[in-house]
Design an enzyme around this catalytic site. Structure first.
Site, PDB file in Angstrom:
ATOM      1  N   THR A 196       0.833  -1.204   0.000  1.00 49.06           N
ATOM      2  CA  THR A 196       0.000   0.000   0.000  1.00 49.06           C
ATOM      3  C   THR A 196       0.869   1.256   0.000  1.00 49.06           C
ATOM      4  O   THR A 196       0.613   2.214  -0.750  1.00 49.06           O
ATOM      5  CB  THR A 196      -0.932   0.014   1.222  1.00 49.06           C
ATOM      6  N   ASP A 197       1.894   1.267   0.821  1.00 50.22           N
ATOM      7  CA  ASP A 197       2.830   2.397   0.835  1.00 50.22           C
ATOM      8  C   ASP A 197       3.505   2.559  -0.524  1.00 50.22           C
ATOM      9  O   ASP A 197       3.603   3.669  -1.063  1.00 50.22           O
ATOM     10  CB  ASP A 197       3.903   2.173   1.895  1.00 50.22           C
TER      11      ASP A 197
END
Length: 336
Positions: A196-197
């Site tokens: 996600t990052d």
């Protein structure tokens, strides 16, 4: 016959990279923001990374493993501290670093002056925090109307969760990624890397590139609002689309694919092998490779839809064959 191999990814001279001459003020830390600015640096931009005057980016100490300091006297860390973490180094190449105390007026003055001379500013503070220091977009666009200002947060600049900090693992859980990751009968599982990052960094990098193109037309910068939640929701891709179109509630499939068969890990005599046959031709090739050409003609497995409908029977057949051979034997069959 003379064959010449040409590579499209050869390293270029620094001044000839696509973003040469572009300056970035990097006010990010941890992963999503630093990953974004690292990509801009890889493309030739000058990256000025702003860090805490005492501890720097928190990820400098996230280890082991650590890369040993060449000159320990030049670091503010404890003399017994081993070096920079592999985590920090993985997302902070091609950057210059400067330590500034933003709580001091002198520090804020330096940052404002830097922003006036930069093309891009990337930050990942909680919404409103920099504005309280007169370092928000509406403040800095007055001193630099061409500034592309990118904000990366957990939940965006607006909405009821705007002031909550965002962490990759929390967003994976909230936005559904953990719900679809793991074995069918097992608990939700976090993806092995902070996807996600990383994807938020990629999305923000792309938005910045588009904003630079828009600036060429308008002469003005803009404020980019990127969030972990929006990114994670968007990359659910076909999983989200299947629910919206077909009303299919997502679930965990292990290494299998809900819409393709065979597409998973199989046990071998001494390990495992991953096989994916995405169309009828590939499935026929697989059947030929393992010595079962007639399997592709079986009416239960002629099309992908047939194979998905009769997945259990197909997998049992393939498991029976593959489990009698070593991994190397299976790979030799498939590669030949």
């Amino acid at each position: 016959m003379h064959i010449v191999r040409r590579h499209s990814t050869q390293a270029r001279e620094p001044g000839k990279l696509p973003l040469a001459g572009i300056r970035v003020l990097d006010m990010t830390r941890i992963l999503a923001g630093p990953y974004c600015t690292m990509l801009l640096g890889d493309l030739g931009a000058e990256i000025i990374k702003v860090e805490h005057p005492l501890r720097g980016d928190d990820t400098r100490t996230w280890g082991p493993p650590f890369k040993t300091y060449k000159n320990p006297k030049n670091t503010t860390q404890s003399p017994s501290f081993p070096g920079e973490s592999a985590y920090y180094l993985s997302v902070n190449r091609n950057k210059k670093s400067i330590a500034i105390d933003m709580k001091k007026e002198s520090g804020r003055r330096i940052l404002t002056e830097l922003a006036s001379k930069c093309d891009i500013l990337v930050e990942n503070f909680v919404p409103g925090k920099l504005a309280k220091m007169q370092l928000g977009y509406n403040d800095l666009r007055l001193v630099n109307p061409r500034l592309v200002y990118a904000s990366i947060t957990g939940y965006g600049q607006t909405g009821p969760y705007r002031n909550k900090p965002g962490y990759d693992v929390i967003i994976e859980a909230e936005a559904g990624l953990m719900h679809i990751t793991g074995e069918e009968d097992g608990p939700p599982v976090k993806v092995g890397v902070a996807v996600t990052d990383i994807m938020t960094g990629l999305y923000t990098h792309g938005a910045i590139m588009a904003a630079l193109l828009a600036r060429d037309k308008t002469g003005r910068g803009q404020h980019i609002d990127a969030s972990l939640l929006q990114t994670q929701t968007s990359i659910l891709a076909n999983i989200a689309s299947s629910y919206l179109i077909g009303g299919q509630e997502a679930r965990r499939w292990g290494t299998r694919h809900p819409s393709i068969a065979p597409y998973q890990v199989f046990a071998t005599l001494d390990g495992s092998v991953c096989i994916g046959a995405g169309n009828n031709t590939q499935f026929a090739s697989l059947c030929n490779a393992i010595g079962m050409p007639n399997l592709a003609l079986d009416k239960r497995f002629v099309t992908n839809a047939d194979r998905v409908s009769n997945r259990r029977a197909l997998i049992q057949i393939l498991e029976g064959v593959l489990s009698t051979r070593t991994t190397c034997e299976v790979l030799d069959l498939l590669e030949n």
